[in-house]
Scaffold this active site. Structure first.
Site, PDB file in Angstrom:
ATOM      1  N   HIS A 104       2.602  -3.626  -2.832  1.00  0.00           N
ATOM      2  CA  HIS A 104       1.905  -3.225  -4.057  1.00  0.00           C
ATOM      3  C   HIS A 104       1.791  -1.690  -4.141  1.00  0.00           C
ATOM      4  CE1 HIS A 104      -1.655  -3.605  -6.969  1.00  0.00           C
ATOM      5  NE2 HIS A 104      -1.745  -2.355  -6.560  1.00  0.00           N
ATOM      6  N   GLU A 105       1.271  -1.096  -3.059  1.00  0.00           N
ATOM      7  CA  GLU A 105       0.976   0.339  -3.105  1.00  0.00           C
ATOM      8  C   GLU A 105       2.232   1.198  -3.056  1.00  0.00           C
ATOM      9  OE1 GLU A 105      -1.885   1.574  -3.697  1.00  0.00           O
ATOM     10  OE2 GLU A 105      -3.285  -0.054  -3.233  1.00  0.00           O
ATOM     11  N   HIS A 122       3.582   0.581  -7.102  1.00  0.00           N
ATOM     12  CA  HIS A 122       3.243   1.811  -7.832  1.00  0.00           C
ATOM     13  C   HIS A 122       4.329   2.874  -7.685  1.00  0.00           C
ATOM     14  CE1 HIS A 122      -0.522   0.311  -9.160  1.00  0.00           C
ATOM     15  NE2 HIS A 122      -1.097   0.268  -7.968  1.00  0.00           N
ATOM     16  N   GLU A 132      -1.336  -2.238 -12.666  1.00  0.00           N
ATOM     17  CA  GLU A 132      -1.720  -3.059 -11.510  1.00  0.00           C
ATOM     18  C   GLU A 132      -0.942  -4.364 -11.508  1.00  0.00           C
ATOM     19  OE1 GLU A 132      -3.196  -1.927  -9.070  1.00  0.00           O
ATOM     20  OE2 GLU A 132      -3.956  -0.107 -10.001  1.00  0.00           O
TER      21      GLU A 132
HETATM   22 ZN   LIG Z   1      -2.766  -0.749  -7.433  1.00  0.00          ZN
END
Ligand SMILES: [Zn+2]
Length: 707
Positions: free
Chosen positions: A420-421, A425, A478
């Site tokens: 995710h990070e 992103h 997100e």
């Molecule tokens: Zn995030």
């Protein structure tokens, strides 16, 4: 049941903060540094008792005394032998306390402590239920007779003198003529009479302000801050670099003199100390609990880089170029060069204060944030606690999923967070035309895979993702990052980086997907039907993903309303693990491509239509999400208590002391926190509280014969 929100259930969940691996990988010097900072944090954290309510320090002293004499188990045996039932033992505290070993040892003192706080600690009188000023609530940042008017006046006074409110409390008295007199008391080791000259001493005097009398004094929490300073001095010897040393020197100056300016100077060194192995921050930091919002609660934390996890994250970053090719969009929609996002995940060793956040973004000093920047850190083991839960409290899952879920929740969460990070992103390109008219993509050859046409829209100079997508920008992003996590966790190379192969790898994938589906349902708690809006970006994102996977059909995901064993509404979510690759992956692939293409091309209208469509919560069958939301609220788990470890110095080595995740473990961790000076600290706290007790006594409540 109007009082329900003020009552914690007896079976409240308790979780342990797990930092064993991160601590194990620290060097001996790093451990010593962490230990002394932890001690400083725990000592300073006691000031929070004095910042909360008049009775809080006495409650602490009473319970410490009780459990030092007998551990929870002995106390329970004792109470049961006295004829109390298990249920009564939980409820009849007075009987337990007055019959305890502590009371036998010191009858007068224990009885006096009980008389001071016994009734108050259970009182649900409206004014005592929550924080507030004057008649509105309870606080010890202000004396009991201070109103919002007094707080405003004091703030104006502080502003006029260029004094910060962060480390202060306000006490109001009335002189013989009935005129109010205000004392602004700064937190410091030194008292007002100290002869040593410093930048602070000239500020400690009387002032006339708009016809009111103000006196600036210092020395609040002095004996507690003395201990904080002692351990900061010791920590300094083990600092990793001169920035940490200078930072600690300034904090010592700040707590000794009562100077927020010194704390700002320390914070400046702290910001410059980038990516330390042992991270910390300490002082009067967050102002949420001051009813006026400008006085800081003491907080101290120590967190550690989990070196093993960092190595895995670095491996992900090193493989980024290859992994990004797996994402379902054409190469032209990917950045020319991968830039790893600024992401630090730390495991908390110690967090003193009234609560533990899952992430921090400090310092709070606006002037420093503007000129020096700030740190943004995710606290990994705190996040993990938020998701961990006991089997019996695990809602909405099938019985035969629960053990698997508990077994693999942590590992799958690490995989999801990393993806995710870093690749979530960190992935995807925005098409931009700069101020000179030049494009960062080839208008001739780049084709929109959704339309088969050339690119029709892009970001013009000055436009950003946030400015264009405004209200949906953060949740949409997100959602994109979460979707990348789900999608790339199917990749064997990724799972290998995290150490999973074969059947284990399949279980990690299943639990990661199952967790997302369950999170999508739990997310409904954060939707407000009255205004048709979501209150939390990540939660909204997970609901959207649940909708996408439901839409995929073919029995991949089902959400079924049921009736619980208590006869009240319940629900079950199911994920067919055999259809994750055949049904789930293609659905996620289509969705993720659309998210990225609309983002890359700055197509706000298309992006809104897509995202808001999935985020809409209605009662349409078959899921009837609005009705399910009531079930989610009904089955919501109360906020958990967190058990923190202690550190102990044995010779020149630091030991980590861990405790079980139970009420008894929580009590034991507190009992062993101050092994040498427990009684002294109780004495200090009750003396400090008693010295100011008159400020919170209504004249009518004072017993006759007392001033
Ligand atoms: Zn995030």
């Amino acid at each position: 049941m109007a009082d329900a929100q003020y009552i914690l259930p007896n079976d409240i969940g308790v979780s342990s903060l797990d930092c064993r691996e991160a601590f194990r990988l620290l060097s001996p010097t790093e451990r010593l540094y962490a230990h002394h900072l932890s001690r400083a944090a725990w000592y300073g954290g006691l000031a929070v008792l004095l910042q909360t309510s008049p009775e809080a320090p006495y409650i602490y002293a009473l319970l410490s005394r009780l459990f030092r004499a007998q551990d929870p188990d002995q106390l329970r045996q004792h109470a049961l032998a006295e004829g109390l039932t298990e249920e009564e033992y939980q409820e009849k505290l007075e009987h337990v306390i007055l019959g305890s070993k502590a009371a036998q040892q010191n009858p007068a003192e224990v009885r006096s402590l009980w008389q001071t706080c016994g009734e108050l600690m259970f009182s649900l009188e409206p004014r005592l239920r929550h924080l507030g000023l004057g008649k509105e609530g309870i606080t010890t940042y202000f004396s009991g007779d201070c109103t919002m008017e007094d707080a405003k006046l004091a703030q104006d006074f502080l502003d006029s003198q260029n004094l910060s409110a962060y480390n202060t409390r306000l006490f109001k008295d009335v002189d013989q003529d009935g005129k109010p007199r205000y004392e602004v008391r700064l937190a410091s080791v030194l008292g007002t009479e100290s002869a040593l000259h410093s930048e602070m001493t000239s500020r400690l005097k009387s002032y006339e302000f708009r016809g009111n009398h103000f006196q600036v004094t210092r020395g609040d929490y002095a004996p507690i801050l003395q201990k904080v300073v002692e351990h900061l001095e010791k920590a300094k010897a083990y600092a990793a670099n001169s920035r940490q040393e200078q930072m600690l020197a300034q904090y010592i100056e700040s707590f000794t003199q009562g100077s927020i300016e010194a704390h700002k100077r320390g914070s400046r060194f702290w910001i410059q100390d980038k990516g330390p192995i042992v991270e910390s921050y300490i002082g009067f930091i967050e102002s949420y609990r001051d009813p006026f919002g400008s006085r800081g609660e003491f907080e101290g934390f120590v967190a550690m880089v989990n070196k093993a996890m960092s190595a895995k994250f670095e491996c992900l970053v090193a493989s980024a170029e290859q992994l990004l090719k797996e994402l379902p969009w054409p190469p032209a929609f990917e950045k020319d060069k991968f830039l790893s996002p600024d992401f630090t995940s730390l495991d908390v060793l110690t967090f003193s204060g009234s609560g533990i956040p899952a992430g921090i973004n400090i310092p709070n000093y606006d002037d420093l944030r503007q000129t020096e920047g700030f740190k943004n850190v995710s606290l990994g083991n705190v996040l993990a606690v938020a998701y961990a839960t006991q089997r019996e409290k695990l809602t909405f899952l099938e019985e035969d999923d629960k053990d698997l879920y508990i077994r693999w929740k942590g590992p799958s969460f690490d995989v999801q967070v990393g993806l995710h990070e870093l690749l979530g992103h960190g992935s995807g390109k925005l098409f931009v035309q700069d101020e000179k008219g030049a494009f960062n993509f080839d208008q001739e050859t780049v084709i929109n895979p959704e339309t088969g046409e050339q690119i029709q829209s892009w970001y013009r100079s000055g436009e950003t993702w946030d400015s264009k997508f405004s209200t949906i920008a953060s949740s949409y992003e997100e959602c994109r990052a979460e979707s990348v996590g789900l999608y790339l966790c199917l990749n064997p190379q990724v799972l290998e980086i995290f150490g999973f192969e074969g059947a284990d790898a399949e279980d990690v994938i299943y639990v990661n997907w199952l967790n997302m589906v369950r999170a999508g349902l739990l997310a409904l708690e954060f939707y407000t039907p009255e205004v048709s809006s979501w209150r939390q970006a990540h939660m909204q994102a997970r609901f959207v993903i649940l909708r996408v996977l439901l839409e995929a059909g073919e029995g991949l995901v089902t959400v079924t309303p049921t009736t619980g064993t208590d006869g009240r509404p319940d629900a079950r979510v199911r994920l067919d693990r055999n259809k994750i690759r055949s049904v789930g992956k293609p659905a996620l692939e289509r969705f993720l491509r659309r998210l990225q293409v609309l983002k890359s091309t700055g197509d706000v209208a298309g992006g809104r239509a897509l995202y808001e469509g999935y985020a809409a919560v209605t009662d349409a069958p078959p899921e009837c999400f609005l009705t399910l939301r009531d079930t989610v609220l009904l089955r919501k788990e109360s906020r958990k208590l967190i058990v923190q470890p202690n550190t102990r110095l044995e010779g020149s080595e630091v030991q980590l002391l861990e405790y079980e995740a139970s009420a008894a473990g929580l009590i034991q961790s507190f009992s062993e926190r101050f092994p040498e000076d427990g009684p002294e600290l109780e004495e200090i706290l009750t003396q400090l509280a008693t010295a100011d007790a008159r400020f919170w006594k209504c004249p009518s409540e004072a017993p006759s014969g007392q001033a």
